[in-house]
Design a protein around this motif. Structure first.
Motif, PDB file in Angstrom:
ATOM      1  N   PRO A  38       7.880   2.355  -3.435  1.00 64.04           N
ATOM      2  CA  PRO A  38       8.228   0.942  -3.409  1.00 64.04           C
ATOM      3  C   PRO A  38       9.331   0.629  -4.404  1.00 64.04           C
ATOM      4  O   PRO A  38       9.377   1.214  -5.475  1.00 64.04           O
ATOM      5  N   ALA A  39      10.175  -0.298  -4.016  1.00 67.44           N
ATOM      6  CA  ALA A  39      11.437  -0.491  -4.712  1.00 67.44           C
ATOM      7  C   ALA A  39      11.655  -1.954  -5.079  1.00 67.44           C
ATOM      8  O   ALA A  39      10.901  -2.842  -4.681  1.00 67.44           O
TER       9      ALA A  39
ATOM     10  N   VAL B 282       6.848  -1.147  -7.882  1.00 69.69           N
ATOM     11  CA  VAL B 282       6.761   0.103  -8.651  1.00 69.69           C
ATOM     12  C   VAL B 282       6.329   1.257  -7.764  1.00 69.69           C
ATOM     13  O   VAL B 282       5.633   1.087  -6.769  1.00 69.69           O
TER      14      VAL B 282
ATOM     15  N   ASN C 200      12.874   3.829 -13.811  1.00 73.62           N
ATOM     16  CA  ASN C 200      12.555   4.703 -12.674  1.00 73.62           C
ATOM     17  C   ASN C 200      13.738   5.552 -12.236  1.00 73.62           C
ATOM     18  O   ASN C 200      14.014   5.705 -11.042  1.00 73.62           O
TER      19      ASN C 200
ATOM     20  N   THR D 105       2.721   6.619   1.047  1.00 74.84           N
ATOM     21  CA  THR D 105       2.714   5.430   0.204  1.00 74.84           C
ATOM     22  C   THR D 105       1.544   4.528   0.591  1.00 74.84           C
ATOM     23  O   THR D 105       1.465   4.080   1.738  1.00 74.84           O
ATOM     24  N   PRO D 106       0.648   4.261  -0.321  1.00 74.25           N
ATOM     25  CA  PRO D 106      -0.500   3.409   0.018  1.00 74.25           C
ATOM     26  C   PRO D 106      -0.099   1.933  -0.024  1.00 74.25           C
ATOM     27  O   PRO D 106       0.978   1.587  -0.523  1.00 74.25           O
ATOM     28  N   PRO D 107      -0.955   1.057   0.491  1.00 73.97           N
ATOM     29  CA  PRO D 107      -0.678  -0.391   0.451  1.00 73.97           C
ATOM     30  C   PRO D 107      -0.936  -0.903  -0.968  1.00 73.97           C
ATOM     31  O   PRO D 107      -2.022  -1.385  -1.285  1.00 73.97           O
ATOM     32  N   THR D 108       0.087  -0.806  -1.812  1.00 73.53           N
ATOM     33  CA  THR D 108      -0.123  -0.966  -3.253  1.00 73.53           C
ATOM     34  C   THR D 108      -0.624  -2.364  -3.633  1.00 73.53           C
ATOM     35  O   THR D 108      -1.497  -2.495  -4.486  1.00 73.53           O
ATOM     36  N   PHE D 109      -0.069  -3.390  -3.023  1.00 73.54           N
ATOM     37  CA  PHE D 109      -0.490  -4.747  -3.397  1.00 73.54           C
ATOM     38  C   PHE D 109      -1.969  -4.961  -3.068  1.00 73.54           C
ATOM     39  O   PHE D 109      -2.711  -5.566  -3.847  1.00 73.54           O
TER      40      PHE D 109
ATOM     41  N   SER E 298      13.731   2.554  -8.606  1.00 76.35           N
ATOM     42  CA  SER E 298      12.675   3.284  -7.903  1.00 76.35           C
ATOM     43  C   SER E 298      13.064   3.544  -6.443  1.00 76.35           C
ATOM     44  O   SER E 298      13.649   2.698  -5.775  1.00 76.35           O
TER      45      SER E 298
ATOM     46  N   GLN F 137       8.850  -0.371   2.408  1.00 72.29           N
ATOM     47  CA  GLN F 137       8.869  -0.459   0.942  1.00 72.29           C
ATOM     48  C   GLN F 137      10.181  -0.077   0.270  1.00 72.29           C
ATOM     49  O   GLN F 137      10.207   0.183  -0.920  1.00 72.29           O
TER      50      GLN F 137
ATOM     51  N   HIS G 289       4.312   4.204  -6.285  1.00 74.32           N
ATOM     52  CA  HIS G 289       2.884   4.524  -6.231  1.00 74.32           C
ATOM     53  C   HIS G 289       2.574   5.792  -7.017  1.00 74.32           C
ATOM     54  O   HIS G 289       1.429   6.068  -7.312  1.00 74.32           O
TER      55      HIS G 289
ATOM     56  N   VAL H  26       4.460  -4.863  -6.679  1.00 74.41           N
ATOM     57  CA  VAL H  26       4.900  -4.404  -5.355  1.00 74.41           C
ATOM     58  C   VAL H  26       6.220  -3.633  -5.424  1.00 74.41           C
ATOM     59  O   VAL H  26       6.682  -3.101  -4.420  1.00 74.41           O
TER      60      VAL H  26
ATOM     61  N   LEU I 230      -4.915  -5.876  -5.694  1.00 78.34           N
ATOM     62  CA  LEU I 230      -5.774  -7.060  -5.557  1.00 78.34           C
ATOM     63  C   LEU I 230      -7.248  -6.668  -5.479  1.00 78.34           C
ATOM     64  O   LEU I 230      -8.111  -7.355  -6.023  1.00 78.34           O
TER      65      LEU I 230
ATOM     66  N   LEU J  23      12.755  -5.660  -5.259  1.00 74.73           N
ATOM     67  CA  LEU J  23      12.907  -6.699  -4.247  1.00 74.73           C
ATOM     68  C   LEU J  23      13.724  -7.843  -4.845  1.00 74.73           C
ATOM     69  O   LEU J  23      13.803  -7.977  -6.068  1.00 74.73           O
TER      70      LEU J  23
ATOM     71  N   ASN K 105      15.591  -1.861 -11.599  1.00 74.49           N
ATOM     72  CA  ASN K 105      14.575  -0.898 -11.205  1.00 74.49           C
ATOM     73  C   ASN K 105      15.132   0.003 -10.104  1.00 74.49           C
ATOM     74  O   ASN K 105      15.370  -0.454  -8.988  1.00 74.49           O
TER      75      ASN K 105
ATOM     76  N   PRO L 150       6.955  -5.047   0.712  1.00 71.79           N
ATOM     77  CA  PRO L 150       6.020  -4.179  -0.002  1.00 71.79           C
ATOM     78  C   PRO L 150       5.521  -3.046   0.897  1.00 71.79           C
ATOM     79  O   PRO L 150       5.723  -3.079   2.118  1.00 71.79           O
ATOM     80  N   ALA L 151       4.882  -2.065   0.316  1.00 68.31           N
ATOM     81  CA  ALA L 151       4.278  -0.984   1.089  1.00 68.31           C
ATOM     82  C   ALA L 151       3.144  -1.522   1.953  1.00 68.31           C
ATOM     83  O   ALA L 151       2.528  -2.532   1.618  1.00 68.31           O
ATOM     84  N   GLY L 152       2.893  -0.828   3.072  1.00 67.11           N
ATOM     85  CA  GLY L 152       1.772  -1.209   3.923  1.00 67.11           C
ATOM     86  C   GLY L 152       2.190  -1.733   5.279  1.00 67.11           C
ATOM     87  O   GLY L 152       1.350  -2.046   6.112  1.00 67.11           O
TER      88      GLY L 152
END
Lengths: 360, 360
Positions: B10-11, A38, B322, A238-242, B7, B195, A40, A36, A246, B13, B5, B200-202
């Protein structure tokens, strides 16, 4: 410690998937970072998303002339996005209405200015049936025909794929995708929220035939516009990476456990066992027409609804959770998606028998 | 095992947050279920989402006459959703353009049929500046003024809150929200993708003043329509449950570490140290005007760009990941959000000095 969780969604996931995610949640692939954390656009996550798509295409046998999109907003966003992408205001579209979710899809199409023809509405049966193929016909000139193969709330499932006379067939497959083999080529577009059989909430998978892409209305929000998202490999933003990560793990688990043919057999057997227990009892009943019974969402009632709360509470005590029925249906509902093992269904059946002995 | 990190999102946490999520990923609160497996309408998750909102309101001091919405589609969805909710086609709106992200917001407003007046465009400086208050004026009759307080790509940040003459001020705060105290009452609406500093992203958080809600265009997709979402406590459809859960944990961590005042002091000190190192060297430079330097995204260049790849690769070997600059800016970029400790920034400064010694 784990329970058998009969939630309709977000729903039970394979323990092996959760344990894998757990083991690498602070350090993904030896990177010293969580998945979560890194980018995308970094090569590790791009590879992760590509692998999820490759696996989805393999497992579901998605033909090459279909795009796979990983979007946000759930299936609910597609109630608006499908009309925005596939039709112009004033177009005729045909809908089959078999319950709550197909009703919401109708509302979305109307919101987008379509002339919605509900060519079959199962209201008279209180949404416990599906129409027979002979009972409906697509409205002339329809841009597409939309239906909901499985109604999660009512537990009502189509026993056939609707005939459209050549118009694109659009389906909200949220509660059945990956539950068994599916002939994707019969559809112009399928969409599905992830939170039943694919992963956590926050991801919506859209599988759309190439020729239907590129006709969106100019004011379609960019995150819902298929052509732009397809061109950007679903990473216009940015997509929903997690959730994508999954999904990939869930697909690996499906592939390792025999793919969709084996999954379908297991799911059919689970459903048969549960309906068998209901039918062989005078204490429980299922309100749905036999030919329209859902494999994935099984509502059941007791003659005395005042027992419902006790049933749900005692079941939870016994490690069988989230069995309360939807408020619009009442009674109980057991959602038995892919991650619910046969042992979980058997445990429910045993509990039901015991509850009947004590209360019947 | 963990790295520093940098980045942009997403960054990174907080490790404490990830470890907490890890510890309960298969069994949340002793339920025998993961937080990603429970119904969003069940009391446990409803309470989790309520708590996240309560904490956000406390930490950010959100006034009572603002709604907090948890939406999907990222900030990018708001590029269309803000115009759809706050204006009618043909309305005049004022935009300040200071880089890539404000440019995308402009495109969204145009897509939604607005008459966009870009009242300041920093193109002539190659987007390394912000306009002074005296250099722009809101266009008469504007429905709102939109700006991007911090441009994540350019590392350009406003040193003032724009004056609007009473019109609502709208801000994309994705890369600065929760990085320091914010006077929410100065804004009609702020939005932010999670993010960077939230999770997280999303997930996209929208904070909107009550009087701006309820004027959406009829064809606004329901998942982007503020009034419906506000009335449903952001659960008109299934929300991104894992992201909301993580946001709650991040907010707990912020509260426990002194809240936004302390966070702002730490972030300011981190940025001052890094800019200090850049400015005291002839080897590195930052292209941004001094008054417009971002606290959260710090681009830096070397005179010889052929060294960039070596820098990024060697830094990664040293556990500083990153650091590659955005392709549109080149060089390097260090994003130093809340979760980046001062020690991480110091490690970067030390590495930069060492790299300069070896290559200068």
């Amino acid at each position: 410690m784990r329970v058998y969780n009969f939630s309709a969604g977000p729903a039970m996931l394979p323990l092996a998937v959760l344990e894998r995610a757990q083991s690498e949640l602070t350090d993904w692939k030896g990177s010293g970072m969580s998945v979560v954390e890194v980018s995308h656009r970094g090569k590790d996550f791009v590879s992760c998303a590509e692998q999820a798509e490759v696996l989805l295409r393999e497992v579901l046998a998605v033909p090459d002339n279909y795009k796979v999109l990983f979007l946000q907003g759930g299936a609910s966003a597609q109630f608006d996005a499908v009309p925005m992408n596939l039709s112009a205001p004033g177009d005729v579209v045909s809908f089959l209405r078999t319950g709550s979710w197909s009703g919401k899809a109708v509302a979305g199409a109307r919101r987008q200015g379509l002339q919605v023809e509900v060519i079959a509405d199962q209201k008279d049966s209180n949404y416990t049936t599906v129409p027979a193929p002979s009972e409906y016909e697509i409205a002339p000139g329809s841009s597409y025909l939309h239906y909901t193969p499985n109604e999660t709330i009512g537990g009502v499932e189509f026993d056939h794929i609707p005939e459209t006379g050549g118009a694109p067939l659009v389906a909200d497959t949220s509660s059945t995708i990956l539950s068994r083999p599916l002939d994707v080529s019969a559809y112009g577009l399928i969409y599905a929220g992830a939170q039943k059989n694919m992963g956590p909430a926050g991801l919506c998978v859209v599988i759309v035939r190439d020729d239907l892409i590129g006709k969106a209305r100019p004011a379609t929000p960019s995150v819902l516009e298929y052509a732009g998202m397809a061109a950007a490999d679903s990473m216009l933003n940015t997509p929903p990476t997690f959730a994508i990560y999954l999904l990939g793990l869930v697909l690996e688990w499906i592939a390792e456990t025999g793919g969709l043919a084996a999954m379908g057999e297991r799911n059919q057997a689970k459903a048969a066992a549960l309906y068998g227990a209901i039918d062989s009892s005078d204490f429980y009943s299922n309100p749905v027409a036999t030919n329209a019974r859902s494999w994935t969402n099984v509502p059941f009632l007791m003659a005395d609804p005042s027992l419902d709360k006790t049933f749900v509470a005692e079941a939870a005590q016994a490690g069988l959770t989230n069995l309360g029925g939807h408020r619009s249906v009442g009674g109980m509902r057991a959602s038995i998606y892919n991650a619910m093992p046969a042992q979980g269904v058997q445990a429910l059946i045993d509990f039901m028998a015991d509850f009947e002995r004590r209360n019947g």
